[in-house]
Design a protein around this motif. Structure first.
Motif, short mmCIF file in Angstrom:
data_model
loop_
_atom_site.label_atom_id
_atom_site.label_comp_id
_atom_site.label_asym_id
_atom_site.label_seq_id
_atom_site.Cartn_x
_atom_site.Cartn_y
_atom_site.Cartn_z
N PRO A 62 0.89 -1.24 0.17
CA PRO A 62 -0.04 0.10 -0.04
C PRO A 62 0.78 1.30 0.02
N THR A 63 0.70 2.17 -0.82
CA THR A 63 1.43 3.51 -1.21
C THR A 63 0.63 4.54 -1.63
N ASP A 64 1.12 5.52 -0.94
CA ASP A 64 0.61 6.84 -1.43
C ASP A 64 1.66 7.66 -1.85
N VAL A 65 1.66 7.98 -3.21
CA VAL A 65 2.65 8.47 -3.95
C VAL A 65 2.81 9.99 -3.47
N SER A 66 1.90 10.55 -2.96
CA SER A 66 1.88 11.84 -2.70
C SER A 66 2.27 12.23 -1.52
N ASP A 67 2.89 11.22 -0.60
CA ASP A 67 3.45 11.12 0.60
C ASP A 67 4.77 10.35 0.63
N ARG A 68 5.84 11.42 0.72
CA ARG A 68 7.23 11.15 0.28
C ARG A 68 7.87 9.73 1.20
N ALA A 69 7.38 9.71 2.52
CA ALA A 69 7.81 8.55 3.28
C ALA A 69 7.19 7.25 3.10
N SER A 70 5.88 7.29 2.26
CA SER A 70 5.36 6.17 1.91
C SER A 70 5.98 5.67 0.56
N VAL A 71 6.39 6.49 -0.17
CA VAL A 71 7.20 6.31 -1.46
C VAL A 71 8.62 5.69 -1.11
N GLU A 72 9.27 6.08 -0.09
CA GLU A 72 10.63 5.95 0.21
C GLU A 72 10.45 4.28 0.96
N ALA A 73 9.47 4.26 1.59
CA ALA A 73 9.08 2.84 2.38
C ALA A 73 8.94 1.73 1.16
N LEU A 74 8.28 2.15 0.04
CA LEU A 74 7.99 1.24 -0.99
C LEU A 74 9.46 0.89 -1.86
N ALA A 75 10.22 1.86 -1.94
CA ALA A 75 11.61 1.70 -2.33
C ALA A 75 12.27 0.95 -1.55
N GLU A 76 12.12 0.98 -0.23
CA GLU A 76 12.79 0.02 0.89
C GLU A 76 12.47 -1.62 0.63
N VAL A 77 11.28 -1.51 0.49
CA VAL A 77 10.73 -2.87 0.15
C VAL A 77 11.03 -3.43 -0.96
N ALA A 78 11.35 -2.82 -2.26
CA ALA A 78 11.73 -3.15 -3.30
C ALA A 78 13.05 -3.56 -3.18
N ALA A 79 14.12 -2.83 -2.54
CA ALA A 79 15.24 -3.17 -2.47
C ALA A 79 15.39 -4.29 -1.70
N GLY A 80 14.82 -4.61 -0.80
CA GLY A 80 14.78 -5.84 0.12
C GLY A 80 14.59 -7.15 -0.56
N GLU A 81 13.89 -6.88 -2.03
CA GLU A 81 13.56 -8.00 -2.74
C GLU A 81 14.59 -8.54 -3.52
N GLY A 82 15.51 -7.53 -3.87
CA GLY A 82 16.79 -8.15 -5.03
C GLY A 82 17.18 -6.73 -5.85
N ARG A 83 17.66 -6.87 -6.70
CA ARG A 83 18.02 -5.88 -7.65
C ARG A 83 17.01 -5.24 -8.55
N VAL A 84 16.77 -4.11 -8.19
CA VAL A 84 15.55 -3.30 -9.23
C VAL A 84 16.11 -3.08 -10.50
N THR A 85 15.54 -3.61 -11.39
CA THR A 85 15.78 -3.31 -12.84
C THR A 85 14.98 -2.55 -13.61
N ALA A 86 13.68 -2.61 -13.08
CA ALA A 86 12.54 -1.76 -13.87
C ALA A 86 11.64 -1.25 -12.85
N VAL A 87 11.23 -0.06 -13.00
CA VAL A 87 10.04 0.74 -12.38
C VAL A 87 9.17 1.32 -13.57
N VAL A 88 8.09 1.05 -13.33
CA VAL A 88 7.09 1.74 -14.12
C VAL A 88 5.96 2.24 -13.35
N HIS A 89 5.87 3.70 -13.48
CA HIS A 89 5.01 4.37 -12.48
C HIS A 89 3.75 4.77 -13.29
N THR A 90 2.81 4.09 -13.05
CA THR A 90 1.52 4.52 -13.52
C THR A 90 0.40 5.22 -12.64
#
Length: 279
Positions: A62-90
């Motif tokens: 769950p992510t609110d892109v208008s909230d910087r901390a929420s997006v940073e938490a998303l990035a932290e989760v993604a980094a914990g899964e492995g190497r981020v090779t693609a990000v598509v922001h829709t």
């Protein structure tokens, strides 16, 4: 040393679990670990369940892109899964369903948050695609204000003169936000290039999603569909066609493409520029 979640598979991050985001996840998610984000927990859970049942390895955040901390938490989760090779922001909102303030917070500020949060994770071969809109090509903004939209610190964007001048006009807010997406990505391309990564925008025209349907329903004269007929397309685009564009921009055949915008609009922008009769 690998993170315990890193099984060697690349990580794909998709923001927005609507029509376009789901199509992108299905098109690009096979063989990758998929991190899917949306502000609506109900919508996110439904799509995660559908994708999991279809065999995708997917984690909903769950992510609110208008909230910087929420997006940073998303990035932290993604980094914990492995190497981020693609990000598509829709993820985004439209003028038919949101106020000018919400549009600026989600479409303008939210995109800047996603760019900022994922740049530190970008490495050789990483590609980010931000979904903007054809409307961004028609925002009445001068060069000075474009530069401000492109380069101002993210936490100053909502205070810019050109943003404040829009007032409560949701359509103007949408156009300005989408133009800001274009120029923000252009300005970010240098930093991403220096990391061996790429960043681009896609500008869809009318695409058959729930958001576009709301726009069509709010257009009693049928102007949007008439324009599609006039430009020769004769139809709306599909989310799958946007997903194909994202596949190109995140794939191996676009390694020299960065800092630019790809129009996917059935020729509507070209018709507006060269053939539409203006009052």
């Amino acid at each position: 040393m690998r993170n315990r979640r890193d099984d060697g598979r690349d990580v794909l991050v998709v923001t927005g679990a609507g029509g376009m985001g789901t199509a992108v996840a299905r098109r690009l998610g096979s063989g990758r670990k998929l991190v899917l984000a949306d502000a609506s927990r109900g919508q996110l859970d439904r799509v995660v369940e559908e994708l999991s049942a279809a065999g995708f390895t997917v984690r909903g955040v769950p992510t609110d892109v208008s909230d910087r901390a929420s997006v940073e938490a998303l990035a932290e989760v993604a980094a914990g899964e492995g190497r981020v090779t693609a990000v598509v922001h829709t993820a985004g909102v439209a003028a038919a369903t949101a106020s000018a303030r919400t549009i600026f917070e989600v479409d303008l500020l939210g995109t800047a948050h996603v760019i900022d949060a994922f740049e530190p994770l970008a490495g050789h071969g990483t590609s980010m695609v931000c979904v903007s809109s054809m409307a961004g090509h028609y925002a009445p903004v001068d060069r000075e204000h474009e530069r401000a939209l492109a380069t101002a610190p993210t936490d100053e964007l909502l205070g810019l003169d050109c943003v404040r001048a829009v007032g409560d006009d949701a359509q103007a807010a949408y156009m300005l936000s989408k133009r800001a997406n274009h120029v923000r990505v252009q300005a970010a391309a240098l930093a991403w290039n220096q990391r061996g990564a790429r960043i681009n925008t896609i500008s869809p025209g009318v695409v058959a999603t729930a958001m576009s349907q709301a726009e069509i329903d709010s257009d009693p004269d049928g102007r949007m569909m008439k324009m599609l007929d006039a430009c020769g397309a004769g139809r709306a685009g599909t989310p799958e066609e946007i997903a194909e564009a994202a596949a190109f921009l995140t794939g191996p055949h676009s390694l020299f493409v960065t800092g630019t915008d790809l129009l996917v609009d059935g020729g509507q922008a070209a018709w507006i520029r060269w053939h539409m009769r203006h009052p």
